[in-house]
Design a protein around this motif. Structure first.
Motif, short mmCIF file in Angstrom:
data_model
loop_
_atom_site.label_atom_id
_atom_site.label_comp_id
_atom_site.label_asym_id
_atom_site.label_seq_id
_atom_site.Cartn_x
_atom_site.Cartn_y
_atom_site.Cartn_z
N ILE A 202 -39.14 -20.44 -47.10
CA ILE A 202 -37.96 -19.71 -47.58
C ILE A 202 -38.07 -18.28 -47.07
CG2 ILE A 202 -36.77 -18.80 -49.62
CD1 ILE A 202 -37.74 -21.15 -51.20
N PRO A 203 -37.06 -17.78 -46.35
CA PRO A 203 -37.14 -16.38 -45.90
C PRO A 203 -37.07 -15.44 -47.09
CG PRO A 203 -35.30 -17.55 -44.82
CD PRO A 203 -35.82 -18.44 -45.91
N SER A 204 -37.93 -14.42 -47.06
CA SER A 204 -38.01 -13.47 -48.17
C SER A 204 -36.66 -12.79 -48.42
CB SER A 204 -39.08 -12.43 -47.83
OG SER A 204 -39.21 -11.51 -48.85
N TYR A 205 -35.94 -12.48 -47.34
CA TYR A 205 -34.69 -11.73 -47.51
C TYR A 205 -33.59 -12.54 -48.22
CZ TYR A 205 -33.17 -14.42 -43.42
OH TYR A 205 -32.86 -15.44 -42.57
N SER A 206 -33.77 -13.88 -48.27
CA SER A 206 -32.69 -14.70 -48.84
C SER A 206 -32.86 -14.92 -50.34
CB SER A 206 -32.65 -16.06 -48.12
OG SER A 206 -33.79 -16.82 -48.48
N LEU A 207 -33.92 -14.34 -50.94
CA LEU A 207 -34.21 -14.64 -52.35
C LEU A 207 -33.06 -14.26 -53.28
CD1 LEU A 207 -37.99 -13.63 -52.50
CD2 LEU A 207 -37.02 -15.92 -52.86
N GLU A 208 -32.48 -13.09 -53.07
CA GLU A 208 -31.40 -12.64 -53.96
C GLU A 208 -30.24 -13.63 -53.94
OE1 GLU A 208 -33.23 -10.56 -52.33
OE2 GLU A 208 -33.76 -8.94 -53.69
N SER A 209 -29.81 -14.02 -52.74
CA SER A 209 -28.66 -14.92 -52.66
C SER A 209 -29.02 -16.32 -53.15
CB SER A 209 -28.12 -14.97 -51.23
OG SER A 209 -29.13 -15.39 -50.36
N LYS A 210 -30.26 -16.75 -52.92
CA LYS A 210 -30.66 -18.10 -53.35
C LYS A 210 -30.78 -18.18 -54.86
CE LYS A 210 -32.71 -20.74 -49.72
NZ LYS A 210 -32.27 -20.00 -48.55
N LEU A 211 -31.38 -17.13 -55.48
CA LEU A 211 -31.66 -17.18 -56.91
C LEU A 211 -30.51 -16.65 -57.77
CD1 LEU A 211 -35.35 -15.86 -56.81
CD2 LEU A 211 -34.60 -18.23 -56.98
N GLY A 212 -29.72 -15.75 -57.18
CA GLY A 212 -28.63 -15.14 -57.95
C GLY A 212 -29.15 -14.23 -59.05
N ASP A 213 -30.41 -13.80 -58.92
CA ASP A 213 -31.02 -12.92 -59.94
C ASP A 213 -31.88 -11.91 -59.17
OD1 ASP A 213 -32.69 -11.72 -61.77
OD2 ASP A 213 -33.03 -13.54 -62.95
N CYS A 214 -31.40 -10.68 -59.07
CA CYS A 214 -32.06 -9.69 -58.20
C CYS A 214 -33.45 -9.29 -58.70
CB CYS A 214 -31.18 -8.46 -58.04
SG CYS A 214 -29.67 -8.82 -57.18
N LYS A 215 -33.61 -9.18 -60.02
CA LYS A 215 -34.92 -8.78 -60.54
C LYS A 215 -35.95 -9.88 -60.29
CE LYS A 215 -37.60 -7.30 -64.36
NZ LYS A 215 -37.83 -7.46 -65.78
N ARG A 216 -35.53 -11.13 -60.52
CA ARG A 216 -36.44 -12.24 -60.28
C ARG A 216 -36.82 -12.29 -58.79
NH1 ARG A 216 -34.67 -18.40 -60.97
NH2 ARG A 216 -36.66 -19.40 -60.49
N ALA A 217 -35.85 -12.04 -57.93
CA ALA A 217 -36.11 -12.02 -56.48
C ALA A 217 -37.14 -10.94 -56.15
CB ALA A 217 -34.82 -11.76 -55.72
N ALA A 218 -36.97 -9.76 -56.74
CA ALA A 218 -37.91 -8.65 -56.47
C ALA A 218 -39.30 -9.00 -56.97
CB ALA A 218 -37.41 -7.37 -57.12
N SER A 219 -39.35 -9.63 -58.14
CA SER A 219 -40.64 -10.00 -58.74
C SER A 219 -41.37 -11.02 -57.86
CB SER A 219 -40.38 -10.55 -60.15
OG SER A 219 -41.43 -11.35 -60.56
N ILE A 220 -40.62 -12.01 -57.38
CA ILE A 220 -41.23 -13.04 -56.51
C ILE A 220 -41.68 -12.41 -55.19
CG2 ILE A 220 -40.63 -15.06 -55.09
CD1 ILE A 220 -39.01 -16.05 -57.56
N ARG A 221 -40.86 -11.55 -54.62
CA ARG A 221 -41.20 -10.91 -53.34
C ARG A 221 -42.46 -10.05 -53.48
NH1 ARG A 221 -36.60 -8.65 -52.43
NH2 ARG A 221 -35.71 -10.35 -51.22
#
Ligand code: ADP
Length: 604
Positions: A202-221
């Motif tokens: 999974i590309p790191s940059y796509s986390l926000e759009s894939k998860l629909g949750d910006c904080k969760r995306a930042a936490s995972i990244r």
């Protein structure tokens, strides 16, 4: 382009970024390894090396044996030696060939040079593969490696014969390598996602759009980054920030936020109103010093700030087949008859964009056009760019041979020191002045008017002139500009031209009082757009009474902010100059910057 020009050293360096691969070696060790690599690279010969060597040795000895026996026979038969048969001629040629090869091989340098040249020559062909390799590596590793690809963190390949400066890092063997840092994920699902990002699925940059949750995306990244690099990000906070508010506007690939303390200087009495000025900084003494300047201004009856100009700029470059054609467009654009048409086209980009003028500069066949326009309460870079695009589209219809090279071509000039901003202005041009009474100079600033005037002449004017300063005729305008910019959500990179400032000091009222002024031609600020809408920055703008768009008089919030910036700079200049003239600078810095606290304990 940087990627294409990189040699194999650069490819190697890009590997250094990942914790799971070998670290940078000390230079000598690296050279030895390179030599080994070069010898191994002789595999580029058509046959394996040992086989080729054996072949030439055998050839050499058998040909020698053959020739010697032929010569012995000739001597016995009294045949002249120079009479050579066809088989002897072939043998001589073979002998010469094997001698050349063997000499070359034992002079290792010859082989190395040959192989090294072969590598260089073939580099262009291999370049595509290298590039692909780098990109693949980057997509797997995320942001750090991406920076490497862009050339941000990769040392330039050393010139031949000059030893490169390689950062000395302790060599870590694979066995000693620290285990990757693993913090348990919030859920099993998050753990799966983390693993997929680490593995490059999974590309790191796509986390926000894939998860629909910006904080969760930042936490995972953030966790992915810790696992890949093995470096702890413990001190970088994640909670307490609205990541949705920056999506698509302020920052990408987020992993947290940096905390910067905000201090308050004031009240600053400016144009009859009081302002508490928020300053975000980690430089001890700065807020305290500006605060003292505000106090001196207040006690002297306040400062006056006047806006001289308000116009953001953008300068595209277009090219023609001849300089004559470029000049024709210059005359067309600068003709007042055409201005109204061009302004109408430009102004359609926004309700707030209003074209003021277009200033042209020619370089041969190339024409640079500096568009100047007011942008309401926005700092205006986006707005002016849209207007410029409209005009370029319009001109393209009239000048079909016009080639648009770039919408921004540095005659603007954004975020770079440039005389054009210093002379012509960019954003808001402001002059701010105050008369500081003799008593205040003595009691609050602890110095003398004459000492300040002399110091200003020798430091801010003479010293800066000797230094070849460009807009730097001041003591520390950029200190105040940067701190206010960060606190109020401005673009801190524009501190470069926004800090252009000439500070003047003069003894007035029979030499008793001090007249001080700062003239700042390119203060680039806005109260809408960019970082201004973020919660904490917005709170600081609110404190100054300039939050958001001014509905009654669009643009007046941003203009007021520019005058406050100039007023704060005035306070900063006054205080620092006083400290220097009184010889207090070092003492106060020792007090505020070198506290007796154990800093190492404080940070842990
Ligand atoms: P910048 O050009 O500084 O990057 P933007 O153009 O992105 O800023 O943001 C400005 C936006 O705010 C525009 O969409 C503009 O229409 C809107 N806006 C609302 N009120 C104002 C105002 N008073 N002044 C300027 N822009 C305003």
């Amino acid at each position: 382009m940087d990627v294409r020009r990189r040699s194999e050293e650069a490819v190697y360096s890009s590997k250094v970024f990942a914790a799971d691969e070998k670290p940078l070696k000390p230079h000598k060790q690296q050279q030895e390894e390179d030599n080994t690599l070069l010898i191994d690279a002789s595999d580029a010969l058509p046959l394996p090396l040992y086989f080729t060597n054996g072949l030439f040795f055998t050839m050499f000895f058998s040909v020698m044996y053959f020739l010697l026996s032929r010569w012995r026979e000739k001597i016995r038969n009294s045949t002249p030696l120079h009479v050579v048969t066809l088989s002897e001629l072939g043998a001589i040629v073979s002998l010469i060939a094997s001698v050349i090869y063997l000499l070359g091989f034992f002079g290792i340098g010859f082989v190395q040079t040959f192989v090294a040249r072969g590598n260089n020559d073939s580099w262009d062909e291999e370049d595509e593969n290298d590039e692909q390799f780098i990109l693949e590596e980057d997509s797997r590793r995320g942001p750090c490696a991406a920076a490497t690809t862009l050339g941000c963190a990769v040392p330039t390949p050393p010139a031949k014969h000059i030893a490169p400066i390689v950062p000395q890092q302790p060599a870590v063997s694979i066995a000693e390598k620290p285990a990757p840092l693993v913090t348990p994920a919030a859920s099993e699902e998050d753990e799966e996602i983390i693993k997929s990002v680490v593995q490059g699925k999974i590309p790191s940059y796509s986390l926000e759009s894939k998860l629909g949750d910006c904080k969760r995306a930042a936490s995972i990244r953030k966790e992915v980054l810790q696992r890949i690099t093995g470096k702890s990000l413990e001190g970088l906070p994640l909670d307490g920030f609205n990541y949705e508010s920056i999506l698509g506007q302020c920052c990408e690939m987020t992993i947290g936020y940096v905390q910067i303390p905000v201090g308050i200087a004031g009240p600053l009495l400016l144009n009859g109103r009081e302002y508490s000025v928020p300053m975000a900084t980690t430089e001890g003494c700065l807020v305290a010093s500006t605060n003292r300047g505000c106090k001196a201004i207040y006690a002297s009856g306040g400062a006056t700030s006047i806006l001289l100009r308000d116009g953001m700029t953008r300068a595209p470059c277009v090219r023609f087949g001849t300089a004559k054609r470029a000049a024709e467009l210059k005359f067309f654009v600068e003709d007042p008859i055409n201005f109204e048409t061009l302004a109408n086209v430009f102004n359609q980009s926004s309700r707030f964009a209003r074209l003021q003028r277009i200033q042209c500069a020619i370089a041969g066949k190339n024409l640079h056009m500096r568009f100047v326009c007011s942008t309401g309460d926005a700092m205006g870079m986006n707005m002016v760019s849209k207007g410029v695009q409209n005009v370029l589209d319009y001109l393209q219809n009239e000048y079909t041979d016009m080639d648009v090279i770039g919408i921004s071509a540095n005659f603007c000039s954004d975020k770079k020191p440039a005389a054009v901003n210093w002379i012509e202005g960019r954003g808001k041009s402001v002059v701010c002045e105050a008369i500081i009474t003799e008593e205040v100079v003595k009691k609050i600033l602890k110095t003398e008017v004459a000492a300040l005037v002399e110091l200003n002449m020798l430091k801010n004017l003479t010293g800066s002139a000797l230094a070849g300063a460009l807009g730097g005729f001041n003591a520390h305008a950029s200190n105040i500009v940067s701190a206010v910019y960060i606190a109020t959500g401005q673009d801190p990179a524009q501190n470069i031209e926004s800090s252009h400032c000439i500070t003047m000091m003069e003894a007035v009222n029979d030499g008793k009082d001090l007249h001080i002024s700062v003239t700042m031609p390119s203060i680039e600020v806005g109260t809408v757009g960019g970082g201004t809408q973020l919660a904490s920055q917005s709170a600081c703008l609110n404190l100054l009474g300039v939050k958001g768009a001014n509905r009654e008089a669009p643009g007046s919030n941003a203009r007021l902010l520019a005058t406050i910036v100039a007023g704060s700079v005035l306070a900063g200049e006054l205080s620092l100059m006083s400290a220097i003239s009184a010889g207090h600078l070092v003492n106060s810095h020792m007090k505020y910057n070198r506290s007796t606290k154990d800093v190492t304990k404080a940070s842990s």
